[in-house]
Each structure stands twice: as structure tokens, then as C-alpha cells.
Design a protein around this motif. Structure first.
Motif, short mmCIF file in Angstrom:
data_model
loop_
_atom_site.label_atom_id
_atom_site.label_comp_id
_atom_site.label_asym_id
_atom_site.label_seq_id
_atom_site.Cartn_x
_atom_site.Cartn_y
_atom_site.Cartn_z
N ALA A 137 42.63 35.53 39.48
CA ALA A 137 43.65 35.15 40.46
C ALA A 137 43.97 33.67 40.28
CB ALA A 137 43.17 35.43 41.88
N GLY A 138 45.21 33.33 40.52
CA GLY A 138 45.63 31.95 40.37
C GLY A 138 47.14 31.86 40.46
N MET A 139 47.69 30.83 39.84
CA MET A 139 49.13 30.63 39.76
C MET A 139 49.54 30.57 38.29
SD MET A 139 50.85 30.23 42.65
CE MET A 139 50.01 31.23 43.88
N LEU A 140 50.69 31.11 37.96
CA LEU A 140 51.22 31.00 36.61
C LEU A 140 52.00 29.69 36.52
CD1 LEU A 140 52.35 34.65 35.84
CD2 LEU A 140 50.15 33.56 35.40
N GLY A 151 43.32 27.23 50.71
CA GLY A 151 42.30 28.20 51.09
C GLY A 151 42.34 29.46 50.26
N SER A 152 43.44 29.66 49.51
CA SER A 152 43.58 30.86 48.68
C SER A 152 43.41 30.52 47.21
CB SER A 152 44.97 31.48 48.89
OG SER A 152 45.21 32.50 47.94
N ALA A 153 42.90 31.48 46.46
CA ALA A 153 42.77 31.33 45.00
C ALA A 153 44.03 31.81 44.29
CB ALA A 153 41.56 32.11 44.50
N GLY A 154 45.10 32.05 45.03
CA GLY A 154 46.36 32.47 44.42
C GLY A 154 46.52 33.98 44.40
N LYS A 155 47.36 34.45 43.51
CA LYS A 155 47.66 35.87 43.40
C LYS A 155 47.05 36.45 42.12
CE LYS A 155 52.02 35.49 45.95
NZ LYS A 155 53.45 35.81 45.96
N ALA A 156 46.98 37.77 42.06
CA ALA A 156 46.39 38.43 40.89
C ALA A 156 47.15 38.03 39.63
CB ALA A 156 46.42 39.94 41.07
N ILE A 157 46.40 37.64 38.60
CA ILE A 157 46.97 37.30 37.30
C ILE A 157 47.32 38.61 36.57
CG2 ILE A 157 46.45 36.26 35.05
CD1 ILE A 157 46.76 34.17 37.20
N PRO A 158 48.44 38.66 35.83
CA PRO A 158 48.76 39.88 35.08
C PRO A 158 47.57 40.37 34.26
CG PRO A 158 50.59 38.35 34.98
CD PRO A 158 49.48 37.63 35.68
N GLY A 159 47.32 41.67 34.34
CA GLY A 159 46.15 42.25 33.68
C GLY A 159 45.06 42.63 34.65
N TRP A 160 45.14 42.05 35.88
CA TRP A 160 44.12 42.32 36.89
C TRP A 160 44.76 42.97 38.12
CZ3 TRP A 160 39.20 41.61 35.48
CH2 TRP A 160 38.94 40.74 34.42
N GLY A 216 31.18 41.14 43.57
CA GLY A 216 30.12 40.47 44.32
C GLY A 216 30.66 39.44 45.30
N ASP A 217 31.99 39.31 45.35
CA ASP A 217 32.62 38.38 46.28
C ASP A 217 33.24 39.14 47.45
OD1 ASP A 217 32.10 35.88 45.10
OD2 ASP A 217 33.70 36.19 43.64
N ALA A 218 33.31 38.47 48.60
CA ALA A 218 33.93 39.04 49.79
C ALA A 218 35.10 38.17 50.20
CB ALA A 218 32.91 39.14 50.93
N GLY A 219 36.10 38.80 50.80
CA GLY A 219 37.27 38.05 51.23
C GLY A 219 38.37 38.98 51.64
N PHE A 220 39.61 38.50 51.56
CA PHE A 220 40.74 39.33 51.97
C PHE A 220 41.98 38.98 51.15
CE2 PHE A 220 40.87 35.55 54.65
CZ PHE A 220 42.22 35.21 54.69
N ILE A 221 42.97 39.86 51.22
CA ILE A 221 44.28 39.62 50.61
C ILE A 221 45.31 39.68 51.73
CG2 ILE A 221 45.98 40.44 48.94
CD1 ILE A 221 43.70 41.73 47.37
N ASP A 222 46.17 38.66 51.79
CA ASP A 222 47.15 38.65 52.88
C ASP A 222 48.35 39.52 52.52
OD1 ASP A 222 48.86 37.16 51.25
OD2 ASP A 222 48.61 35.29 52.37
N GLU A 223 49.32 39.57 53.43
CA GLU A 223 50.46 40.46 53.26
C GLU A 223 51.35 40.08 52.08
OE1 GLU A 223 52.43 40.53 57.01
OE2 GLU A 223 50.98 41.93 57.90
N GLU A 224 51.23 38.84 51.61
CA GLU A 224 52.04 38.39 50.48
C GLU A 224 51.28 38.44 49.16
OE1 GLU A 224 54.51 34.83 51.28
OE2 GLU A 224 53.65 34.93 53.28
N GLY A 225 50.06 39.00 49.18
CA GLY A 225 49.30 39.16 47.95
C GLY A 225 48.41 38.00 47.58
N TYR A 226 48.28 37.00 48.45
CA TYR A 226 47.38 35.88 48.17
C TYR A 226 45.94 36.32 48.39
CZ TYR A 226 51.18 32.45 47.86
OH TYR A 226 52.29 31.74 47.47
N VAL A 227 45.08 36.00 47.43
CA VAL A 227 43.67 36.38 47.48
C VAL A 227 42.86 35.23 48.08
CG1 VAL A 227 41.67 37.09 46.11
CG2 VAL A 227 43.98 37.81 45.43
N PHE A 228 42.07 35.54 49.10
CA PHE A 228 41.20 34.56 49.74
C PHE A 228 39.75 34.97 49.50
CE2 PHE A 228 45.22 34.03 51.77
CZ PHE A 228 45.28 32.73 52.25
N VAL A 229 39.06 34.25 48.62
CA VAL A 229 37.66 34.53 48.32
C VAL A 229 36.83 33.68 49.29
CG1 VAL A 229 35.86 34.55 46.56
CG2 VAL A 229 38.26 34.92 45.92
N MET A 230 36.17 34.32 50.24
CA MET A 230 35.54 33.58 51.34
C MET A 230 34.04 33.36 51.15
SD MET A 230 38.20 32.98 53.06
CE MET A 230 37.49 32.19 54.48
#
Length: 369
Positions: A137-140, A151-160, A216-230
Motif C-alpha cells: 500500500a502506498g501512493m503512486l 495516519g494512512s499507509a495509502g491505497k493498495a498498490i497494483p498487484g495487491w 499479522g497486521d490489524a487495521g481498517f480500510i476507509d470508504e475511499e480505499g485508504y489502508v490504515f495499519v494500526m
């Protein structure tokens, strides 16, 4: 592909991954990635502070005209602690410096916003693991994508394909915390087995949620697809049946102006099962009474998380125990606080910190001195 599309590095650019060549970051992004892209790579031996000061990174960036730096959030927090106004950059020409990438563990919003404001460049948190070999996850950034969300690690990178599941393996609603998983098949470059341990490979990563890689990580994904690894899954605290992530608690503590760095871990409680214990490292030059800082931090958590967190125990320490790649050893902290035996982590940067922490917990009456 990731050098160009994720990090925006082209031929003849200069890329600096401030990591150890023995870690997977060193393999992927000190050696192979930059050189395959035709870029110059910087190899660095030292810390971000004390070698000789908190301007060590800016000195290297000027000397080698670094375009993109990739480091751990803990390095930026260390710089912020020693130089909160970032006066250290004033002596150096950072005109070539285009972006700062962070990974290794979650970057709290306060640190991310501080770096972006002081450096006046994009600061991009992203998420990956040794097993994946490159970001999930990140930004292109190289494709013009830079709509970061603190607070977010970005969105899913293509391939994931990233999902969040509950304990029954069912997808959860946006914003709901659960286990972060990646749908099979995994992207190219990811782990395909463990050395001479094929059965353990499947048991460790694919047995709990069939069809998914268990990160092995816990967190959530918001409505816009941003991944939050908490937090790591093991670091989610169960307080009287309420699941709390250490990342959410740390995010609140990091907002206090006196706090440079913090960690939260769960400790045993006879009544509630677990309660959170906070560890605070203060900014350099803070003259406020430590007890009042602790009281304000406890009040801050109660205000922003609620009384359900039962956040009442906090200590101030000089340093936090970390791996050499900058990850805070929360489980070791928890074992020390619970007076449980533990093995010295092989990756610990400075074992002496554990004795320092034990002494502070003894003075605070949390464990027997």
C-alpha cells in the motif's frame, strides 16, 4: 516498476534508502531497485541523530543531491525530538530533495504532518513487509498520485488486493478494525515458501484465512480505499471485551506537544484482562513537570478514545527498545511490565534500554523494583 511508479525515480536520479543492507529494504531498495532503474544509490552507516547531530540526514542529502529519501518513522521522530523546529536544515541546500517516504512501522499523523510542514515536500507513508519484498500500500508518486492522508499507509498498490476480515474470516465494513489480509495469488516478488519449511509456510501465512495471506497486521480500510495499519494483530488490546489498537492510542498521545515518541502495550489486569500501558519519550528541552504531562496525556486519551480505554498507567522513559530497522519492541515491553520471562530479541538495537525501562517501571510501582 516500483522505482519509477511508486518512488518517482528515473535514470540518473539519486535514491537513498536509509536502512541496513542486510534487511529486505537493503536488498530491494539499496541494491537492486535503484541500480535497475539506472539511478545512484546511497549507502549510509549511522543514525539520524548524534552522528554528530540531528542534521546528519540533511548533510547527506546536500552532499549527494538526494532526490528521494526512504527511512523509518522512528528516524524522523528522533530528529523531531532533538530538533523540534528543524533548524538543522537551514545550513543545507535541499533543493534536489523531492519526497520523503516512510515505512517500517506506522507513522503517527503528528510526525507526518510535522515533517511535511518543516520540509515543505510530500511525505508519503507506505506499507510492506519482509515477506512481500516491496510495497503493498502506498501512493503512486511517480504517476502523479500524492493525495496522502495522515495516519494512512495509502491505497493498495497494483498487484495487491487488500481486505480486512473479522475473526470468522468475513469482510468487515469500511472503518471497522480487523485482520489485514491480501487475497491470493500474491503479487510478483512476494515470498513463495520458507526455506525447507513448506508446511510451516502455509500454516503461518495461509491457514487462518484460506485464500488469503495473513499479514499479522490489524487495521481498517476507509470508504475511499485508504489502508490504515494500526497495530500488529498480537498488539490489539482486549480491555473488558473491547478491542483497542495500540496505534489508535499512540496517535492520541503523539498529539501532546511535549511528546516526541510513544508506545502503548497491553499489560495484565485481574479484572479487565488487559489494560493499556503508555511509554512516553519527551521532546528535548521540555521543562514542564513530568507528572502534569502524564496527567494531560491520560486526559487526552479519555477525551478522544473514551473511558472504555481504561488508560491510567503511563511512564516517561528516555528511550524505547527497537529493532535495528526501527520497530518498537512492544511485546518485549509488555513482558517486562508483566514480570514475564522473555528471550532477548536478536534484532534489538541496544539491549541496555530494557534495563532502563525496567528501572522506570519499578520506580513507578508498576513492577517490583
Amino acid at each position: 516498476w516500483s522505482m519509477q511508479s511508486v518512488y518517482s525515480i528515473e535514470r540518473d536520479d539519486v535514491f537513498w534508502a536509509a536502512s541496513d543492507i542486510g534487511w529486505v529494504v537493503g536488498h530491494s531498495y539499496i541494491v537492486y531497485g535503484p541500480l535497475l532503474a539506472g539511478a545512484t544509490t546511497v549507502m549510509y552507516e549511522g543514525k539520524p541523530v548524534g552522528t554528530p547531530d540531528a542534521a546528519a540526514f540533511w548533510r547527506v542529502i546536500e552532499r549527494h543531491q538526494v532526490n528521494v529519501l526512504f527511512t523509518a518513522p522512528t528516524a524522523i521522530r528522533a530528529i523531531r525530538r532533538d530538533d523540534p523546529e528543524l533548524v538543522g536544515v537551514e545550513s543545507f541546500d535541499l533543493s534536489a530533495f523531492r519526497a520523503l517516504f516512510l515505512a517500517g512501522e506506522r507513522c503517527d499523523p503528528a510526525t507526518m504532518q510535522w515533517a511535511a510542514e518543516k520540509l515543505a515536500i510530500p511525505v508519503i507513508d507506505h506499507w510492506w513487509q519482509t515477506e512481500t519484498g516491496w510495497p503493498m500500500a502506498g501512493m503512486l508518486f511517480g504517476e502523479g498520485q500524492c493525495d496522502v492522508r495522515a495516519g494512512s499507509a495509502g491505497k493498495a498498490i497494483p498487484g495487491w488486493e487488500i481486505d480486512v476480515l473479522n475473526d470468522e474470516g468475513e469482510p468487515v465494513a469500511p472503518g471497522e478494525v480487523g485482520a489485514i489480509v491480501c487475497k491470493s495469488p500474491l503479487a510478483p516478488g512476494a515470498v513463495t515458501t520458507l526455506w525447507e519449511a513448506e508446511a510451516r509456510f502455509h500454516e503461518s501465512y495461509f491457514a487462518e484465512f484460506p485464500g488469503y495471506y495473513q499479514t499479522g497486521d490489524a487495521g481498517f480500510i476507509d470508504e475511499e480505499g485508504y489502508v490504515f495499519v494500526m497495530a500488529r494483530t498480537d498488539d490489539v488490546i482486549n480491555v473488558a471485551g473491547h478491542r483497542l489498537s495500540t496505534g489508535a492510542l499512540e496517535e492520541v498521545l503523539a498529539k501532546h506537544p511535549a511528546v516526541a515518541e510513544c508506545a502503548v502495550t497491553g499489560v495484565h489486569d485481574d479484572l479487565k484482562g488487559q489494560v493499556p500501558l503508555g511509554f512516553l519519550c519527551l521532546q528535548a528541552g521540555i521543562e514542564q513537570d513530568p507528572n502534569s504531562i502524564i496527567a494531560e496525556c491520560i486526559a487526552l486519551v479519555r477525551e478522544q478514545i473514551g473511558p472504555v480505554a481504561v488508560f491510567r498507567k503511563t511512564v516517561i522513559v528516555d528511550r524505547l527498545p527497537k529493532t535495528r530497522s526501527g520497530k518498537i519492541l512492544r511485546r518485549t515491553l509488555s513482558r517486562i511490565a508483566d514480570n514475564e520471562a522473555f528471550e532477548l530479541p536478536a534484532t534489538i538495537d541496544d539491549p541496555a534500554i530494557l534495563d532502563e525501562v525496567r528501572a522506570v517501571l519499578g520506580d513507578a510501582g508498576i513492577i517490583a523494583a
